[in-house]
Design a protein around this motif. Sequence first.
Motif, PDB file in Angstrom:
ATOM      1  N   ASN A  87       0.826  -1.205   0.000  1.00 10.96           N
ATOM      2  CA  ASN A  87       0.000   0.000   0.000  1.00 10.96           C
ATOM      3  C   ASN A  87       0.861   1.256   0.000  1.00 10.96           C
ATOM      4  OD1 ASN A  87      -2.243  -1.622   0.130  1.00 10.96           O
ATOM      5  ND2 ASN A  87      -2.419  -1.500   2.358  1.00 10.96           N
ATOM      6  N   HIS A  88       2.129   1.111   0.398  1.00 13.90           N
ATOM      7  CA  HIS A  88       3.056   2.238   0.421  1.00 13.90           C
ATOM      8  C   HIS A  88       3.766   2.421  -0.924  1.00 13.90           C
ATOM      9  CE1 HIS A  88       2.989   0.798   4.725  1.00 13.90           C
ATOM     10  NE2 HIS A  88       2.513   2.035   4.815  1.00 13.90           N
ATOM     11  N   GLY A  89       3.500   1.550  -1.882  1.00 12.91           N
ATOM     12  CA  GLY A  89       4.169   1.589  -3.188  1.00 12.91           C
ATOM     13  C   GLY A  89       5.078   0.389  -3.371  1.00 12.91           C
ATOM     14  N   SER A  98       7.801 -11.487   2.476  1.00 14.66           N
ATOM     15  CA  SER A  98       8.834 -10.471   2.271  1.00 14.66           C
ATOM     16  C   SER A  98       8.636  -9.361   3.297  1.00 14.66           C
ATOM     17  CB  SER A  98       8.770  -9.919   0.850  1.00 14.66           C
ATOM     18  OG  SER A  98       7.595  -9.166   0.648  1.00 14.66           O
ATOM     19  N   TRP A  99       9.714  -8.598   3.514  1.00 18.09           N
ATOM     20  CA  TRP A  99       9.704  -7.520   4.491  1.00 18.09           C
ATOM     21  C   TRP A  99      10.345  -6.292   3.877  1.00 18.09           C
ATOM     22  CZ3 TRP A  99      11.062 -12.525   5.206  1.00 18.09           C
ATOM     23  CH2 TRP A  99      10.323 -13.258   6.116  1.00 18.09           C
ATOM     24  N   TYR A 100       9.857  -5.128   4.265  1.00 15.87           N
ATOM     25  CA  TYR A 100      10.406  -3.866   3.796  1.00 15.87           C
ATOM     26  C   TYR A 100      10.280  -2.849   4.912  1.00 15.87           C
ATOM     27  CZ  TYR A 100       5.538  -2.431   3.124  1.00 15.87           C
ATOM     28  OH  TYR A 100       4.209  -2.127   3.331  1.00 15.87           O
ATOM     29  N   SER A 101      11.076  -1.794   4.836  1.00 15.69           N
ATOM     30  CA  SER A 101      11.036  -0.713   5.824  1.00 15.69           C
ATOM     31  C   SER A 101      10.270   0.469   5.255  1.00 15.69           C
ATOM     32  CB  SER A 101      12.451  -0.262   6.174  1.00 15.69           C
ATOM     33  OG  SER A 101      13.144  -1.290   6.824  1.00 15.69           O
ATOM     34  N   PHE A 102       9.400   1.026   6.088  1.00 16.01           N
ATOM     35  CA  PHE A 102       8.670   2.235   5.701  1.00 16.01           C
ATOM     36  C   PHE A 102       8.247   2.950   6.980  1.00 16.01           C
ATOM     37  CE2 PHE A 102       5.017   4.775   4.517  1.00 16.01           C
ATOM     38  CZ  PHE A 102       5.468   5.385   3.353  1.00 16.01           C
ATOM     39  N   HIS A 146       7.614  -3.818   7.701  1.00 14.95           N
ATOM     40  CA  HIS A 146       6.302  -4.309   7.275  1.00 14.95           C
ATOM     41  C   HIS A 146       6.483  -5.625   6.526  1.00 14.95           C
ATOM     42  CE1 HIS A 146       4.383  -0.410   8.186  1.00 14.95           C
ATOM     43  NE2 HIS A 146       5.544   0.093   7.777  1.00 14.95           N
ATOM     44  N   LYS A 147       5.427  -6.437   6.525  1.00 19.84           N
ATOM     45  CA  LYS A 147       5.468  -7.739   5.859  1.00 19.84           C
ATOM     46  C   LYS A 147       4.407  -7.784   4.776  1.00 19.84           C
ATOM     47  CE  LYS A 147       4.113 -11.472   8.181  1.00 19.84           C
ATOM     48  NZ  LYS A 147       4.116 -12.697   9.010  1.00 19.84           N
TER      49      LYS A 147
END
Length: 190
Positions: A43-45, A56-60, A65-66
């Motif tokens: 949802n953040h792009g 998967s995981w990402y930083s925002f 976030h997963k």
Amino acid sequence: MLPEKRAHLTLMRAHNGQAPYNALDLGKMFDGSVYYMVICHSNHGDIPGKAKGSESWYSFGGKEHKTHDFSYIVAQGRSPAMNHSLIPGSIVHLTSKSHGKNLRIQRNGQVDGRGGKGEWATFRVQGRGPHVALHLANHAHQFLAIKNNSLTHGTGGKFCTLHVKSNPDGTVCLESLEHPSQHVGVRRER
């Protein structure tokens, strides 16, 4: 002079929790698993992240976030950093210059130089930046490894990453990244 092959990166949507063979990985982690470089679709792009299995995981916003919606970053072709012919995703046989037989990993895990062209002597190249790892093409968790000054098998960790050196005659020499000066090779009698 041969035309220079260059790598380009593409995205490949994740499905069934299995990374494509030429996906860029981050190496083996402390828990023994391999994480891959991915683009997380959130949802953040579309945000760079890491993946293992189907997650998967990402930083925002200062938080991790997963998501299950992501694409692997996949190398196609040959990287300019690679000055050799072992292209990620390719299938290879490692043939001894001294006796003409292929390297193989036997069912019991021992490595020798008595292979033919069957499944135990056929390897797939996995890209690791400018380095490679080689696993059996039909057994993705059985890698060549150099441990304790011996050529053996491994599961894809640090002992399986190899530095490729090109020789003037078109052959390559595979050196352990973990133990420089130790190379893939077998004695004539093995």
